[in-house]
Write a protein that holds these residues in place. Structure first.
Motif, mmCIF file in Angstrom:
data_model
loop_
_atom_site.group_PDB
_atom_site.id
_atom_site.type_symbol
_atom_site.label_atom_id
_atom_site.label_comp_id
_atom_site.label_asym_id
_atom_site.label_seq_id
_atom_site.Cartn_x
_atom_site.Cartn_y
_atom_site.Cartn_z
ATOM 1 N N ASN A 42 33.308 44.814 34.408
ATOM 2 C CA ASN A 42 33.112 44.734 32.971
ATOM 3 C C ASN A 42 34.342 44.053 32.402
ATOM 4 O O ASN A 42 35.428 44.622 32.406
ATOM 5 N N GLU A 43 34.164 42.845 31.918
ATOM 6 C CA GLU A 43 35.297 42.075 31.436
ATOM 7 C C GLU A 43 35.935 42.682 30.195
ATOM 8 O O GLU A 43 37.018 42.276 29.798
ATOM 9 N N GLN A 49 38.389 44.165 34.545
ATOM 10 C CA GLN A 49 39.093 42.895 34.725
ATOM 11 C C GLN A 49 39.898 42.901 36.012
ATOM 12 O O GLN A 49 39.963 41.895 36.727
ATOM 13 N N TYR A 50 40.517 44.024 36.326
ATOM 14 C CA TYR A 50 41.289 44.115 37.564
ATOM 15 C C TYR A 50 40.380 43.970 38.788
ATOM 16 O O TYR A 50 40.745 43.316 39.767
ATOM 17 N N ILE A 51 39.194 44.548 38.736
ATOM 18 C CA ILE A 51 38.242 44.419 39.845
ATOM 19 C C ILE A 51 37.856 42.960 40.029
ATOM 20 O O ILE A 51 37.829 42.443 41.153
ATOM 21 N N SER A 54 40.745 41.086 41.521
ATOM 22 C CA SER A 54 40.877 41.387 42.952
ATOM 23 C C SER A 54 39.875 40.605 43.791
ATOM 24 O O SER A 54 40.203 40.124 44.878
ATOM 25 N N LYS A 55 38.654 40.474 43.285
ATOM 26 C CA LYS A 55 37.642 39.701 44.010
ATOM 27 C C LYS A 55 38.017 38.224 44.068
ATOM 28 O O LYS A 55 37.900 37.585 45.120
ATOM 29 N N VAL A 56 38.480 37.678 42.948
ATOM 30 C CA VAL A 56 38.913 36.275 42.922
ATOM 31 C C VAL A 56 40.089 36.092 43.887
ATOM 32 O O VAL A 56 40.132 35.138 44.664
ATOM 33 N N TYR A 57 41.026 37.017 43.835
ATOM 34 C CA TYR A 57 42.196 36.986 44.714
ATOM 35 C C TYR A 57 41.766 36.931 46.187
ATOM 36 O O TYR A 57 42.226 36.078 46.944
ATOM 37 N N ILE A 77 41.215 30.301 37.692
ATOM 38 C CA ILE A 77 39.868 30.891 37.631
ATOM 39 C C ILE A 77 39.859 32.094 36.686
ATOM 40 O O ILE A 77 38.962 32.231 35.844
ATOM 41 N N CYS A 78 40.848 32.952 36.800
ATOM 42 C CA CYS A 78 40.878 34.145 35.956
ATOM 43 C C CYS A 78 41.061 33.791 34.485
ATOM 44 O O CYS A 78 40.413 34.384 33.621
ATOM 45 N N LYS A 79 41.909 32.829 34.202
ATOM 46 C CA LYS A 79 42.084 32.415 32.808
ATOM 47 C C LYS A 79 40.802 31.796 32.263
ATOM 48 O O LYS A 79 40.421 32.062 31.123
#
Length: 98
Positions: A42-43, A49-51, A54-57, A77-79
């Motif tokens: 849930n953004e 956001q942390y989840i 972590s997935k993007v990472y 990507i996160c930004k």
């Protein structure tokens, strides 16, 4: 003697906690517990956001390894997805100032 008891409901968990508190006052008790937390992405929440972060990472580290390119892509990507955007931008500013 070892036994495994997985609580299936809040009542089961309450019973286990009560039992442990009774044993703890009379004897030494060792407890091993495994806890799983399920949380939807849930953004709008910091945990969500942390989840996502972590997935993007994990995805970028698999693709680029331990490289500067991986870090750059994670941040980009996160930004773009507005995930931890304020935090990431503040860290970028710190890096430019040092």
């Amino acid at each position: 003697m070892m036994s495994v008891l997985a609580p299936k409901s809040k009542a089961d968990l309450a019973f286990i906690m009560y039992s442990l508190s009774w044993f703890a006052t009379n004897k030494v008790v060792a407890i091993e517990a495994e806890i799983n937390v399920l949380y939807k992405e849930n953004e709008k929440t910091i945990i969500g956001q942390y989840i996502i972060f972590s997935k993007v990472y994990n995805e970028q580290r698999k693709q680029y390894g331990n490289t500067r390119q991986a870090v750059t892509e994670i941040i980009r990507i996160c930004k773009d997805r507005n995930v931890l955007k304020e935090y990431l931008e503040s860290k970028e500013q710190e890096d430019y100032l040092t």
